[in-house]
Enzyme design. Structure first.
Site, PDB file in Angstrom:
ATOM      1  N   GLU A 202       0.794  -1.230   0.000  1.00 25.38           N
ATOM      2  CA  GLU A 202       0.000   0.000   0.000  1.00 25.38           C
ATOM      3  C   GLU A 202       0.824   1.275   0.000  1.00 25.38           C
ATOM      4  O   GLU A 202       0.737   2.092   0.927  1.00 25.38           O
ATOM      5  CB  GLU A 202      -0.976   0.004   1.188  1.00 25.38           C
ATOM      6  CG  GLU A 202      -2.016  -1.072   1.085  1.00 25.38           C
ATOM      7  CD  GLU A 202      -3.265  -0.800   1.912  1.00 25.38           C
ATOM      8  OE1 GLU A 202      -3.297   0.204   2.648  1.00 25.38           O
ATOM      9  OE2 GLU A 202      -4.224  -1.578   1.791  1.00 25.38           O
ATOM     10  N   GLU A 391      -5.421  -8.264   0.119  1.00 27.30           N
ATOM     11  CA  GLU A 391      -6.179  -7.985   1.334  1.00 27.30           C
ATOM     12  C   GLU A 391      -7.631  -7.698   0.977  1.00 27.30           C
ATOM     13  O   GLU A 391      -7.909  -7.031  -0.015  1.00 27.30           O
ATOM     14  CB  GLU A 391      -5.648  -6.748   2.095  1.00 27.30           C
ATOM     15  CG  GLU A 391      -4.349  -6.952   2.813  1.00 27.30           C
ATOM     16  CD  GLU A 391      -3.870  -5.704   3.552  1.00 27.30           C
ATOM     17  OE1 GLU A 391      -4.714  -4.880   3.953  1.00 27.30           O
ATOM     18  OE2 GLU A 391      -2.645  -5.575   3.712  1.00 27.30           O
TER      19      GLU A 391
HETATM   20  C1  PNW Z   1      -4.687  -1.695   5.100  1.00 22.27           C
HETATM   21  N1  PNW Z   1      -8.207   3.614   3.861  1.00 22.27           N
HETATM   22  O1  PNW Z   1      -4.745  -0.373   5.545  1.00 22.27           O
HETATM   23  C2  PNW Z   1      -3.354  -2.206   5.597  1.00 22.27           C
HETATM   24  O2  PNW Z   1      -2.587  -2.843   4.600  1.00 22.27           O
HETATM   25  C3  PNW Z   1      -3.471  -3.065   6.806  1.00 22.27           C
HETATM   26  O3  PNW Z   1      -2.259  -3.048   7.512  1.00 22.27           O
HETATM   27  C4  PNW Z   1      -4.647  -2.613   7.639  1.00 22.27           C
HETATM   28  O4  PNW Z   1      -4.706  -3.214   8.890  1.00 22.27           O
HETATM   29  C5  PNW Z   1      -5.887  -2.931   6.826  1.00 22.27           C
HETATM   30  O5  PNW Z   1      -5.826  -2.341   5.521  1.00 22.27           O
HETATM   31  C6  PNW Z   1      -7.182  -2.503   7.478  1.00 22.27           C
HETATM   32  O6  PNW Z   1      -7.235  -1.127   7.642  1.00 22.27           O
HETATM   33  C7  PNW Z   1      -5.654   0.541   5.089  1.00 22.27           C
HETATM   34  O7  PNW Z   1      -8.372   4.598   4.611  1.00 22.27           O
HETATM   35  C8  PNW Z   1      -5.903   1.617   5.905  1.00 22.27           C
HETATM   36  O8  PNW Z   1      -8.803   3.540   2.742  1.00 22.27           O
HETATM   37  C9  PNW Z   1      -6.749   2.628   5.491  1.00 22.27           C
HETATM   38  C10 PNW Z   1      -7.352   2.556   4.242  1.00 22.27           C
HETATM   39  C11 PNW Z   1      -7.126   1.463   3.425  1.00 22.27           C
HETATM   40  C12 PNW Z   1      -6.285   0.456   3.866  1.00 22.27           C
END
Ligand code: PNW
Length: 486
Positions: A202, A391
């Site tokens: 990400e 994911e």
């Molecule tokens: C991902 N958004 O994070 C990460 O890869 C993980 O480590 C995390 O725990 C998981 O998704 C759940 O949040 C994100 O705001 C955090 O769109 C925020 C966003 C997307 C993914």
């Protein structure tokens, strides 16, 4: 409803005995599904779960681990919603065997974990720390002994603090080079058993939130020109890492990114809107995924950025576009519903109505068809033959009933609908080869601390007890039948 269900009743519902084991009769019953070819996933489909190092491992100072920017950030007052940190987290560093058992009970075929860069190179560059890498040797051995394929991620946001202090982290291409060296070192030592490596998790999130808004570690707020340069260095780090894995890993090792692609969907399914979603997918991913896949920043991106565009050389673009073996897509929510437009570049993004539904974290909007359109469009645009959903999953309130159970039927609702759309994609030939559910167990959810739970297993962070939620049973059933829906 609390009190109505006994533990045994839950165990029966969930398909787990009180000890968390599958009953043989239940297995037999589940193993005899009504055959609906139309609901099935491809034969070799890789069902997995995912976690990351900082979110689960704990063991902060053990075996020579260096500090990461997330250690620093989480210990800075006011940065984490519940005032917590991941010093201990799930204690996965010591409990990995138990956690592999949890995976085995689910029946997953693969586990996506991340390697903590500061365990392997405490200062980011310089001398390696083989003792730190040993943890992943043990983990990989345990996974393979249990028939679970390891998928390792090299960078899940835990940048060595030393690199941040000395060179400004990803603000410098020195970090891209240090990352490649770390990638090569890991590849030399693990690729006899780890056949799939995700480079960077990400970029879209940690660049914008870590170096743009400053909401995530390292909490830096850069103007656009410098932010675009950070993004460029991350893309360069990815390309250099792919090359290092090829040069120093075992032949046949597969590598690719795990990106939270900006998810663009047609607001209404018409050929013109689908075309618009395609254009939007390229343009709204121009700063990272598109340049990795095409080796060029798009004209629209460069025009729009103007003087704030990243500085780059043709050679760097070549490195950035080093061929990947697969593309990992982290897909949780629809981000842009678009319609066709007469005006260049050919799409209009519609605003989200305030009533658009979401799960119990505001960004996690509910749009199951995202898991259909995004891989379909990505495969077509970039001619990808292997996609992993690296994911997908959701946070939920996970209220514990009086009998100690979690009936997370909201998470099941989310998963059922998203997976049905993924099945629709694979049945139409979209080359999605696997799916990694985030997450195996509740863990440290970054700025939310432990307040947001994404796991199939509930974790009591006081006692470290792991308990299957009803969704664990749901997922086990999907895997066992290789299908979603009856
Ligand atoms: C991902 N958004 O994070 C990460 O890869 C993980 O480590 C995390 O725990 C998981 O998704 C759940 O949040 C994100 O705001 C955090 O769109 C925020 C966003 C997307 C993914």
């Amino acid at each position: 409803m609390s009190g109505k269900f006994s533990r045994r009743h839950f165990a029966k519902l969930a398909g787990f005995s009180a000890l968390g084991m599958v009953q043989p009769q239940q297995r037999a019953a589940l193993a005899a599904p009504i055959e609906h070819a139309s609901r099935s996933f491809p034969r070799e489909f890789v069902w997995g779960t995912a976690t990351s190092a900082y979110q689960t491992e704990g063991a902060l100072d053990e075996d020579g681990r260096g500090r990461s920017i997330w250690d620093t950030f989480a210990h800075t007052p006011g940065k984490i919603g519940d005032g917590s940190n991941a010093d201990r987290a799930n204690d996965h560093y010591h409990r990995y065997k138990e956690d592999v058992r949890l995976m085995k009970e689910l029946g997953v075929k693969a586990y996506r974990f991340s390697i903590a860069w500061p365990r392997v190179f405490p200062d980011g560059d310089g001398a390696p720390n083989p003792t730190g890498l040993d943890f992943y040797q043990r983990l990989v051995d345990e996974l393979l002994a249990n028939g679970i394929e390891p998928y390792a991620t090299l960078y899940h946001w835990d940048l060595p603090q030393s690199l941040q202090d000395r060179v400004g982290g990803w603000q410098s291409s020195d970090t891209s080079k240090a990352f490649a060296n770390y990638a090569g070192y890991v590849a030399e030592r693990l690729t006899d058993r780890v056949r799939n490596i995700f480079t960077i998790n990400e970029a879209g999130r940690f660049v914008n939130f870590g170096y743009g808004s400053g909401i995530d570690a390292p909490g830096v707020k850069l103007p656009l020109a410098e932010l675009n340069q950070v993004r460029h260095h991350v893309a360069l780090g990815h390309g250099l890492a792919v090359q290092a894995i090829r040069a120093r890993g075992r032949a046949g090792t597969k590598a690719g990114p795990a990106e939270n692609i900006a998810a663009c969907l047609p607001a209404i399914d018409t050929p013109a809107n689908v075309r618009a979603a395609e254009i939007a997918t390229r343009e709204l991913n121009a700063g990272f995924l598109n340049v990795i896949m095409e080796g060029n920043y798009t004209n629209a991106f460069l025009d729009y950025a103007g003087a704030d565009a990243p500085k780059f050389t043709a050679d760097e673009l070549k490195v950035i576009a080093s061929p990947n073996d697969f593309v990992g897509l982290n897909i949780y929510a629809p981000q842009h519903y678009v319609v066709a437009s007469e005006q260049a570049p050919g799409f209009t993004v519609l605003p989200f109505p305030t009533s658009f539904p979401h799960m119990n974290v505001d960004w996690l909007r509910i749009g199951p068809e995202t898991l259909y359109w995004v891989p379909r469009l990505a495969a077509k645009i970039w001619n990808i033959d292997t996609i992993y959903i690296s994911e997908n999953g959701t946070s939920a309130a996970d209220d514990v009933t009086a009998d100690g159970s979690v009936y997370d039927i909201d998470r099941i609702m989310y998963l059922r609908n998203y997976l049905a759309q993924l099945q629709r994609a694979t049945s139409e030939g979209v080359p999605v080869r696997g799916y990694f559910l985030w997450s195996l167990m509740d863990n440290f959810e970054w700025i939310y601390g432990y307040e947001k739970r994404f796991g199939l297993y509930r974790v009591d962070f006081q006692t470290q007890l792991r308990t299957p939620k009803l969704s664990a049973s749901f997922y086990r059933n999907v895997i066992e039948r290789n299908a979603v829906g009856l």
